[in-house]
Design a protein around this motif. Sequence first.
Motif, short mmCIF file in Angstrom:
data_model
loop_
_atom_site.label_atom_id
_atom_site.label_comp_id
_atom_site.label_asym_id
_atom_site.label_seq_id
_atom_site.Cartn_x
_atom_site.Cartn_y
_atom_site.Cartn_z
N THR A 156 130.54 20.68 16.64
CA THR A 156 129.57 20.21 15.65
C THR A 156 130.22 19.33 14.59
O THR A 156 129.64 18.33 14.15
CB THR A 156 128.86 21.40 14.98
OG1 THR A 156 129.84 22.33 14.47
CG2 THR A 156 127.98 22.14 15.98
N THR A 157 131.45 19.68 14.19
CA THR A 157 132.12 18.89 13.16
C THR A 157 132.53 17.52 13.68
O THR A 157 132.36 16.50 12.99
CB THR A 157 133.35 19.65 12.64
OG1 THR A 157 132.94 20.94 12.15
CG2 THR A 157 134.04 18.89 11.52
N ALA A 158 133.07 17.47 14.89
CA ALA A 158 133.48 16.19 15.45
C ALA A 158 132.27 15.27 15.65
O ALA A 158 132.35 14.05 15.41
CB ALA A 158 134.20 16.40 16.78
N ALA A 159 131.15 15.83 16.08
CA ALA A 159 129.94 15.03 16.24
C ALA A 159 129.44 14.52 14.89
O ALA A 159 129.07 13.35 14.75
CB ALA A 159 128.87 15.84 16.95
N ALA A 160 129.43 15.39 13.90
CA ALA A 160 129.00 14.97 12.56
C ALA A 160 129.93 13.92 11.98
O ALA A 160 129.49 13.00 11.27
CB ALA A 160 128.93 16.18 11.63
N LYS A 161 131.22 14.03 12.28
CA LYS A 161 132.19 13.05 11.81
C LYS A 161 131.89 11.67 12.38
O LYS A 161 132.03 10.64 11.70
CB LYS A 161 133.60 13.51 12.20
CG LYS A 161 134.71 12.48 11.99
CD LYS A 161 134.93 12.12 10.54
CE LYS A 161 136.18 11.23 10.40
NZ LYS A 161 136.29 10.66 9.02
N ARG A 162 131.46 11.60 13.63
CA ARG A 162 131.10 10.32 14.22
C ARG A 162 129.90 9.69 13.50
O ARG A 162 129.85 8.48 13.31
CB ARG A 162 130.80 10.49 15.71
CG ARG A 162 132.04 10.83 16.54
CD ARG A 162 131.67 11.00 18.01
NE ARG A 162 132.84 11.36 18.81
CZ ARG A 162 132.77 11.66 20.11
NH1 ARG A 162 131.59 11.64 20.74
NH2 ARG A 162 133.86 11.98 20.79
N ILE A 163 128.94 10.53 13.10
CA ILE A 163 127.81 10.00 12.33
C ILE A 163 128.29 9.55 10.96
O ILE A 163 127.90 8.49 10.45
CB ILE A 163 126.71 11.06 12.19
CG1 ILE A 163 126.27 11.58 13.56
CG2 ILE A 163 125.52 10.49 11.42
CD1 ILE A 163 125.74 10.52 14.50
N LEU A 164 129.17 10.32 10.35
CA LEU A 164 129.72 9.98 9.04
C LEU A 164 130.42 8.63 9.07
O LEU A 164 130.34 7.86 8.10
CB LEU A 164 130.72 11.08 8.62
CG LEU A 164 131.47 10.89 7.30
CD1 LEU A 164 130.50 10.99 6.12
CD2 LEU A 164 132.57 11.93 7.17
N ASP A 165 131.09 8.33 10.15
CA ASP A 165 131.86 7.09 10.26
C ASP A 165 131.01 5.88 10.65
O ASP A 165 131.53 4.76 10.74
CB ASP A 165 133.00 7.26 11.28
CG ASP A 165 134.08 8.22 10.78
OD1 ASP A 165 134.11 8.49 9.58
OD2 ASP A 165 134.88 8.68 11.62
N GLY A 166 129.72 6.09 10.89
CA GLY A 166 128.84 4.99 11.27
C GLY A 166 127.88 4.63 10.15
O GLY A 166 128.09 5.00 8.98
N PRO A 167 126.80 3.94 10.47
CA PRO A 167 125.79 3.59 9.46
C PRO A 167 125.20 4.85 8.83
O PRO A 167 125.06 5.88 9.49
CB PRO A 167 124.73 2.83 10.26
CG PRO A 167 125.44 2.36 11.49
CD PRO A 167 126.47 3.39 11.80
N LYS A 168 124.83 4.77 7.57
CA LYS A 168 124.30 5.94 6.87
C LYS A 168 122.99 6.38 7.51
O LYS A 168 122.07 5.59 7.67
CB LYS A 168 124.08 5.61 5.40
CG LYS A 168 123.78 6.83 4.52
CD LYS A 168 123.79 6.46 3.05
CE LYS A 168 123.66 7.69 2.17
NZ LYS A 168 123.72 7.35 0.72
N PRO A 169 122.87 7.65 7.89
CA PRO A 169 121.65 8.12 8.56
C PRO A 169 120.50 8.29 7.57
O PRO A 169 120.70 8.39 6.36
CB PRO A 169 122.08 9.46 9.14
CG PRO A 169 123.13 9.95 8.20
CD PRO A 169 123.89 8.73 7.76
N LYS A 170 119.29 8.36 8.10
CA LYS A 170 118.13 8.61 7.25
C LYS A 170 118.16 10.04 6.71
O LYS A 170 117.95 10.27 5.52
CB LYS A 170 116.83 8.37 8.02
CG LYS A 170 115.57 8.66 7.21
CD LYS A 170 114.32 8.18 7.90
CE LYS A 170 113.95 9.02 9.09
NZ LYS A 170 112.62 8.65 9.66
#
Length: 447
Positions: free
Chosen positions: A280-294
């Motif tokens: 879960t943390t690694a997946a969330a980190k990938r979102i963190l490193d990309g465009p800001k989510p809604k």
Amino acid sequence: MRALIPAVAAAFLASSAFSAPPSDVGYDIVEGLTTEVGQRLAGTEAEARARNWAVARLKALGFANVRIEPFDMPVWVRGAETAEIVAPFPQKLVLAALGNSGSTPDGGITAEVVGFSSLEALKAAPDAVVRGKIVFVSHRMTATQDGSSYGYFGAARRTGPSIASNKGAAAILIRSIGTDHHRVPHTGVQNWTDGATPIPAAALSVPDAEQLERIIARGKPVQIHLALTPRMTGVHPSGNVIAEVPGRDPKAGVVLIGGHLDSWDLGTGAIDDAAGLAITTAAAKRILDGPKPKRTIRLVWFGAEEEGGFGGDAYAKAHGAEKHALTAEADFGGDRVWQFRTHFADPKAPLLAELTTALGGLGVGPGSSPAHGGTDIGPMVQRGTPVIDLEQDGTRYFDIHHTADDTLDKIDRAQLNQAIDAWTAMLRVVVDTADPLAALPPQPQEN
């Protein structure tokens, strides 16, 4: 030539198996937590060190709003645990006390054994057959991909001790709730029902349970000497570690994900549940490193799951009034995701088609039954939060679950990375979907 030896030796050591593994967010979390903290029994000093480790790691990864939200809990700790058959065929047995087990006197107890092939057989037995004896409950749990056998067979651990106590048993032994044939017992929590007096309760390794079955089948009275010295140490602090990937729209609701930080004390908690935290943390980190989510992603490393879901209850009490768009947890080892299930207010929600497309390329298809979540997010699911289950392959999970074998070497890095990919694909969809993700009706609270 001699002067070169230290330099050569240093170079060898730097390139040997003792050097640090290559950087990989998911694997690094499992490796670091199991190596630098080790076992993390809920409410103990070890779990406190794990929380501090988690805060440092999550901050270093760049997550926002990293903090510990403490709560208190009653704490049980393991003591000495030995058993041996003293008649008719003297020999030692390998066992582990179950969580919240009562204790024998310091010198142990010696009593006759009465065996039952199932929990149902114990329930049906007259109290007079059980009174003053050591109850032994066996069964035949088999491996399944979805882990569905755990619900039925796990009842021998969860409720067997209270049933035996209420019938007047001196102690209870169960066949480990596991699918292996290693001489390694599986622990796990059980909670005393109202009116049940705590008695010694332990799980035999599967080979020892089968040995005891054979001895009982010989038809001679069987006596066991049992010594268990666990104890309750009072109320102590535990806590949830929380981190966030901030979203663009506070009104869109929080996507709650995570796993549990605590572990049983026999192994180092690699598959249960450092792997879930890693995924879960690694997946969330990938979102963190990309465009800001809604939507904001709230990542929770829950405390005290193994002892009864205290972390999930504490989170729901603290945050249950906030809008949660969706929730999901990883607490089924580190192997690949093969199926996903959902529980949405609209069974034909647009999000379902989006998820099917996003996950299909990873070999992950939709299941036919509704998602239910797990222990940590259960209280939020009961409040009506939509839920997704990313089902991992559990074929080998109960070979290792709650044993001393739950160690880093059981992590399959290729399967772990596939699970991270699946979680990433799911998160990328749910954090930005236009689907309103309407809440479900609240579910009745379980007593």
